[in-house]
Design an enzyme around this catalytic site. Structure first.
Site, PDB file in Angstrom:
ATOM      1  CE1 TYR A  75      -3.223   2.878   0.349  1.00 18.78           C
ATOM      2  CE2 TYR A  75      -2.740   2.979   2.704  1.00 18.78           C
ATOM      3  CZ  TYR A  75      -3.382   3.493   1.591  1.00 18.78           C
ATOM      4  OH  TYR A  75      -4.164   4.625   1.695  1.00 18.78           O
ATOM      5  CG  ASP A 127      -3.938   1.856  -3.432  1.00 16.96           C
ATOM      6  OD1 ASP A 127      -3.502   2.421  -4.456  1.00 16.96           O
ATOM      7  OD2 ASP A 127      -4.639   2.455  -2.579  1.00 16.96           O
ATOM      8  CG  HIS A 167      -9.007   1.707  -4.423  1.00 14.64           C
ATOM      9  ND1 HIS A 167      -7.823   1.867  -5.118  1.00 14.64           N
ATOM     10  CD2 HIS A 167      -9.026   2.698  -3.492  1.00 14.64           C
ATOM     11  CE1 HIS A 167      -7.161   2.895  -4.639  1.00 14.64           C
ATOM     12  NE2 HIS A 167      -7.868   3.421  -3.643  1.00 14.64           N
TER      13      HIS A 167
END
Length: 268
Positions: free
Chosen positions: A111, A155, A259
């Site tokens: 992330y 991500d 998302h």
């Protein structure tokens, strides 16, 4: 040859959106789910609910209210305990695992910091942190050499290609698509000799997005998206890529994340 179905999803609070994991499992039938932005201390992670979905093997690395990563798996794995603590912050942005498949498989769930709103290192410490994070990850990959039997996903908070954003021209000075960020992400990709699994199936110039802002009155009608969520595989796995999906339908789930889940299926 056995295949592996693996999903990455920025869930934006695992406790709030635990019911949506059932929808994900129903729609995509994954073997492994990698979550980001779980926003949950390890002691409060909803293990019972995840166990009920058929994922007996789990690793979590979380904190209260921010960040957090998790790996949920039908297959056994061991956590890679010696991977770096990026920027020495202990902020739960990376979880590595070795999956128990024939030949082994190294998995890295990331992330990357979002970087705030101002694309200037001097004026915005969050943007500086993002660039420093990627620089450290790039140096780590470079020191290890080209990846072997490995996947890197999550991500990454950067849409690198012109076809990864709704308007290249209008987003050139917007954090997530600025030239300095794109160059940094491309450098990281080169350092590990990573292969972009989604663009393997959907080459440019076809547009593809994984994120749409909550601010849009009608996200589907405006379709002003960005591809911020990525799955990379080592070159030795690229020929085994079998299927993919960016699960756009998930953006319409009740109280969903901004998302959507991204899936890749590959031979292992």
């Amino acid at each position: 040859m056995p295949t592996l179905r693996i999903v990455t999803w920025n869930i934006n609070s695992v406790r709030l959106r635990l019911p949506l994991l059932a929808d994900l499992v129903r729609d995509l039938a994954p073997d492994v789910i990698c979550l980001q932005e779980t926003k949950c201390p390890d002691a409060l992670f909803p293990h019972e609910g995840v166990e009920a979905l058929g994922f007996p093997h789990r690793a979590v690395r979380g904190m209260k209210g921010y960040n957090g990563t998790a790996i949920l798996s039908r297959l056994p794995f061991s956590v890679r305990a010696d991977d770096p603590d990026w920027c020495a912050r202990g902020d739960c942005r990376h979880l590595g695992a070795d999956l128990a498949v024939p030949g082994g498989l190294e998995l890295h769930n990331f992330y990357v910091p979002a970087g705030g709103d101002v694309p200037d290192r001097e004026a915005n410490p969050k943007f500086a942190h993002k660039l420093d994070f990627i620089a450290e990850a790039t140096a780590w990959n470079a020191a290890r050499g080209p990846a072997r039997r490995a996947m890197m996903l999550g991500d990454l908070n950067i849409a690198p290609l012109e076809s990864d954003v709704w308007s290249h021209r209008q987003l050139l000075d917007v954090v997530s698509h600025t030239p300095v960020e794109v160059a940094a992400l491309e450098g990281w990709q080169r350092a590990g000799a990573w292969h972009d699994a989604i663009r393997h199936f959907v080459p440019p110039p076809e547009k593809i997005y994984t994120w749409w802002s909550y601010r849009a009155r009608d996200w589907e009608a405006s379709d002003r998206g960005r591809r911020l969520d990525h799955i990379w595989v080592s070159q030795d796995l690229a020929a085994g890529l079998r299927d993919w999906r960016v699960h756009r339908a998930a953006r319409n789930w009740t109280q969903t994340s901004d998302h959507v889940p991204v899936l890749v299926e590959l031979d292992v």
